[in-house]
Design an enzyme around this catalytic site. Structure first.
Site, PDB file in Angstrom:
ATOM      1  N   HIS A 155      33.840  39.418  30.536  1.00 44.08           N
ATOM      2  CA  HIS A 155      33.119  39.492  31.812  1.00 44.08           C
ATOM      3  C   HIS A 155      33.970  38.995  32.981  1.00 44.08           C
ATOM      4  CE1 HIS A 155      29.021  40.436  30.236  1.00 44.08           C
ATOM      5  NE2 HIS A 155      29.609  40.028  29.116  1.00 44.08           N
ATOM      6  N   ASP A 354      37.044  37.749  40.890  1.00 43.48           N
ATOM      7  CA  ASP A 354      35.780  37.773  40.142  1.00 43.48           C
ATOM      8  C   ASP A 354      35.794  38.983  39.225  1.00 43.48           C
ATOM      9  OD1 ASP A 354      33.199  36.995  39.451  1.00 43.48           O
ATOM     10  OD2 ASP A 354      32.519  36.833  41.519  1.00 43.48           O
TER      11      ASP A 354
END
Ligand code: ADQ
Length: 487
Positions: A155, A354
């Site tokens: 992720h 991110d």
């Protein structure tokens, strides 16, 4: 019947949780559509290491959880996972703490999970492991005789190979990754970095088929951008008026983490108020940022920095009846997120790096299409590869940040509507269903190749893959490694 076995470090019970991070939201949404169960840590610390797993029925799926001991929590979770892998994968080698003992405990917690999980696996199960806490899980399960398809999804972003190679155990990680049938990451840049790392760390090579050979194994690597459940955020009707419509709210929703670019956001806001005094009293930055992993040193530092910055900006510009930065240390309750996004003129998302960033997608999905707010998004969030109609900014550049804010605050309604329509269509098409189904099907195909036999996949999942592939063809130049959706 094929069961989907989801494995992540932390399991969240969504019937009682008021707060959840990006990984658990993504897993929960996928399990709502697939028969299966979710395995991982229950959030409890218990000294007894012999506790048997607890099985609980939650909404439409089952969870199977185990506690951790204090030493496991400290060395595996806070230590190796969050003080080594998290900073390095986010390209923050300066914050990595390579302490003796962390890696040994990281390995032993993965073995403990594999010990508890392997007896529960049935022949038709498909196993999907999530995130950096569990890199060695496939190898551990294979050593316990599990032959089922096993996939991994990361992720967080894959930092540059040079950063990953600084991890003392990088070859062990390359070997661990070679035990998976499929590795999924968020963006094409992550695919490139991961292949680069495997080439340099373990002499990995790209085969003519597009598969990757590492040690004596062959696997698939592909990009599967994680999505949200847009219907959880959309609302018919116009935006609800805020109490004081003279003041426009700029919303920030983050975990308190040094990767989220919060000091950069606060500084840019102060600079904006300095340079554009007309906006004083007319805008408020409401930043929710609950502290996480407080016992890790780097997190204590960022907490202090934000306190000091918001105090200084409020002290300098604030008035008796106007406080420029509303810095809230609590999580926003999930059932209130949609209304707060919808009543905020700007969604300000500024990570320095991110994996994806679901807040950006949630903000878009919550807007009134006829009077939408504007998303300002860091170009270093994975979401920026898809949400190209946001106001994209460089969080390292204070000027770019203030100009982005100005552009968003002055954007005419027709431009807001046009940009939002494009953003919303991407968020809808790359939703959590497309993510979960395409990954699941790609994993079945990767597993079939290794086992030399066809594994079942439903017509629904094949439809989802076809839909995803069509979108990818439209939105990106063809590349062997972008959005590998199986088959
Ligand atoms: P996170 O780092 O947790 O996830 P993100 O993608 O932004 O980051 O997900 C956050 C989730 O938690 C969102 O659903 C959001 O609504 C919620 N959340 C965050 N801050 C909150 C707050 N203050 N109050 C209430 N809710 C809050 C990791 C990766 C990301 C990746 C996801 C999913 O770091 O890059 O997008 O996994 O793959």
């Amino acid at each position: 019947m094929t069961r989907l076995v989801m494995v992540s470090h932390r399991v969240i019970d969504f019937t009682t949780a008021t707060q959840a991070g990006g990984v658990s939201v993504a897993i929960h949404n996928t399990l709502e559509r697939h028969n299966g169960f979710w395995f991982g840590w229950n959030g409890q610390i218990e000294d007894d290491n012999l506790v048997e797993p607890t099985t609980t029925s939650v909404a439409r799926h089952t969870t199977v959880t185990v506690p951790l001991t204090a030493a496991e929590y400290n060395d595996h979770y806070l230590g190796y996972s969050n003080s080594v892998l998290w900073p390095v994968f986010h390209n923050r080698l300066d914050l990595a703490q390579f302490e003796a003992g962390y890696y040994a405990r990281y390995v032993s917690v993965n073995e403990k999970f594999a010990d508890h999980l392997s007896p529960l696996i049935e022949p038709n199960d498909v196993i999907w492991i999530h995130d950096y806490h569990l890199l060695p899980m496939a190898l551990d399960l294979r050593r316990r005789g599990i032959e089922n398809p096993i996939g991994f999804f990361l992720h967080i972003p894959v930092g540059p190979a040079q950063a990953l190679l600084a991890i003392p155990e990088h070859r062990e990680h390359a070997r661990a990754l070679s035990a998976y049938d499929l590795i999924g990451v968020q963006t094409p840049a992550d695919v490139r970095n991961l292949i680069d790392f495997l080439q340099q760390s373990a002499f990995g090579s790209i085969l003519p088929s597009g598969r990757i050979r590492v040690f004596d194994a062959e696997l698939d690597i592909g990009c599967f951008p994680v999505g949200i459940e847009p219907k959880d955020f959309s609302l018919p009707g116009p935006a609800i008026q805020t109490e004081n419509s003279e003041t426009s709210r700029i919303i920030g929703i983050d975990r308190l983490d040094y990767t989220k670019g919060l000091p950069q956001k606060f500084r840019a806001f102060g600079k904006f108020l300095e340079e554009y005094p007309d906006y004083r009293r007319r805008i408020v930055l409401s930043q929710f940022a609950p502290p996480t992993r407080e016992s890790v040193e780097a997190y204590a530092d960022i907490t202090d920095e934000l306190e000091a910055l918001s105090g200084a900006i409020n002290g300098r510009f604030g008035e008796l009846d106007w406080v420029p930065i509303n810095y809230i240390h609590r999580p926003m309750p999930r059932n209130e997120l949609r209304d707060v996004y919808r009543t905020s003129r700007i969604g300000w998302v500024t990570p320095l790096l991110d994996g994806m960033n679901l807040v950006a997608k949630e903000y878009v999905a919550s807007q009134d299409p006829f009077d939408p707010g504007v998303l300002i998004l860091s170009k270093f969030a994975g979401a920026a590869a898809q949400l190209t109609d946001a106001v994209l900014v460089n969080p390292y550049d204070p000027n770019d940040m203030t100009q982005g804010l100005r552009l968003a605050l002055t954007m005419p309604n027709d431009e807001r509507i046009a940009r939002h329509a494009k953003l919303a269509s991407v968020v809808r098409e790359f939703d959590s269903e497309a993510w979960g189904s395409s990954y699941f099907t790609a994993l079945l195909h990767a597993g079939s190749r290794r086992l030399g036999k066809a594994l079942n996949s439903s017509p629904e999942t094949n439809d989802a893959v076809d839909r995803l592939r069509a979108i990818i063809r439209k939105s990106r130049p063809p590349s062997r490694f972008t959005a590998h959706a199986g088959r």
